[in-house]
Write an enzyme that holds these catalytic residues in place. Structure first.
Site, mmCIF file in Angstrom:
data_model
loop_
_atom_site.group_PDB
_atom_site.id
_atom_site.type_symbol
_atom_site.label_atom_id
_atom_site.label_comp_id
_atom_site.label_asym_id
_atom_site.label_seq_id
_atom_site.Cartn_x
_atom_site.Cartn_y
_atom_site.Cartn_z
ATOM 1 N N ALA A 1 50.607 30.953 35.533
ATOM 2 C CA ALA A 1 51.907 31.431 35.051
ATOM 3 C C ALA A 1 52.860 30.307 34.694
ATOM 4 O O ALA A 1 53.692 30.445 33.794
ATOM 5 C CB ALA A 1 52.539 32.338 36.106
ATOM 6 N N HIS B 1 41.990 37.620 33.714
ATOM 7 C CA HIS B 1 42.691 38.845 34.109
ATOM 8 C C HIS B 1 42.986 39.769 32.939
ATOM 9 O O HIS B 1 43.821 40.663 33.049
ATOM 10 C CB HIS B 1 43.979 38.470 34.845
ATOM 11 C CG HIS B 1 43.732 37.699 36.107
ATOM 12 N ND1 HIS B 1 44.639 36.791 36.618
ATOM 13 C CD2 HIS B 1 42.669 37.683 36.946
ATOM 14 C CE1 HIS B 1 44.142 36.260 37.730
ATOM 15 N NE2 HIS B 1 42.951 36.785 37.942
ATOM 16 N N CYS C 1 37.734 57.051 28.448
ATOM 17 C CA CYS C 1 36.681 56.781 27.463
ATOM 18 C C CYS C 1 36.528 55.298 27.128
ATOM 19 O O CYS C 1 35.579 54.913 26.442
ATOM 20 C CB CYS C 1 36.937 57.562 26.176
ATOM 21 S SG CYS C 1 38.419 57.043 25.264
ATOM 22 N N SER D 1 49.112 27.951 41.190
ATOM 23 C CA SER D 1 49.222 27.619 42.612
ATOM 24 C C SER D 1 47.863 27.381 43.253
ATOM 25 O O SER D 1 47.786 26.862 44.368
ATOM 26 C CB SER D 1 49.940 28.747 43.359
ATOM 27 O OG SER D 1 49.156 29.944 43.315
#
Length: 242
Positions: free
Chosen positions: A10, A110, A121, A185
């Protein structure tokens, strides 16, 4: 050809206006309830959670964000003779691709917040289309094909990462000569295993992060300076094989 692998978190995107979620002033630290919007069980079982999540998605901070100097520096490194670049990212913002790095060179651990997936579906459509439906009055838009529940094409808490994506990340990590962890981190697994794996396989390990990480003592270099200036400066030194 020197393979330089990046693991981005991030912190690389905060200069683009995208907030950190886990940092000292992160979204989930300031509002613990917000984490439910990204947790699979509550999201699937509680229509009110989904309605709240869709209202959050109306904030176009992520969709309208532009790559910053750090993203551009990585893309520019990929154009340099004798250097091959691969990015393994924990981010879902698509800014590495927007900076010019080919999508095939980016492994999104992610997933991506720029599209939505039907949990019934499996059809995948642009996030902008779903947000437009919310802005037109649908509080919890359903799949136009099967009526199933739509979610962002990200890995929510309670979901498993795609095994093929993880395998690709591991292969890149084992094969690189330089591994740079930037803006992360290194506390979220399995991504947090990658720096150690890179070092174990002989890669030069560099960490660029404002806060200490569990792998600082294994790194060849640790940079605490702001990422937007520190990373471009660092990458200018990687013009020749390490």
């Amino acid at each position: 050809m020197t393979l330089v692998a990046f693991l981005s978190g991030a912190g690389i995107s905060t200069d683009s206006g995208i907030p950190d979620y886990r940092g000292p002033n992160g979204v989930w630290v300031r509002d613990p309830e917000a984490e439910k919007l990204s947790t699979y069980g509550p999201y699937m079982n509680d229509p009110e959670i989904r309605r709240r999540a869709w209202q959050v998605r109306r904030d176009r901070t992520l969709l309208d964000a532009s790559p910053n100097a750090a993203h551009r520096a990585i893309a520019e490194l990929d154009q340099r003779h004798g250097i091959a670049v691969r990015v393994i990212t924990q981010n879902v913002d698509g800014l590495h691709q927007a900076a010019g790095l080919p999508a095939r060179k980016v492994v999104e651990l992610h997933g991506s917040a720029r599209s939505v997936t039907c949990t019934g579906c499996g059809v995948r459509t642009p996030m902008t289309e779903a947000v437009a439906r919310v802005e037109a009055g649908e509080s919890d838009p359903a799949c136009a094909k099967c009526g199933g529940i739509l979610k962002s094409s990200t890995v929510l808490f309670g979901e498993h990462l795609d095994d093929r994506v993880v395998a690709e990340a591991v292969a890149i990590t084992k094969g690189c000569e330089v591994f740079i962890a930037v803006g992360t981190s290194l506390q979220v697994y399995p991504a947090a295993t990658l720096p150690g794996l890179a070092a174990d396989n002989g890669a030069r390990l560099i960490i660029v992060n404002a806060e200490p990480t569990p792998f600082d003592d294994r790194a060849d270099s640790v940079l605490r300076e702001p990422i937007g200036t520190a990373l471009p400066e660092l990458l200018r030194t990687l013009g020749t094989p390490v």
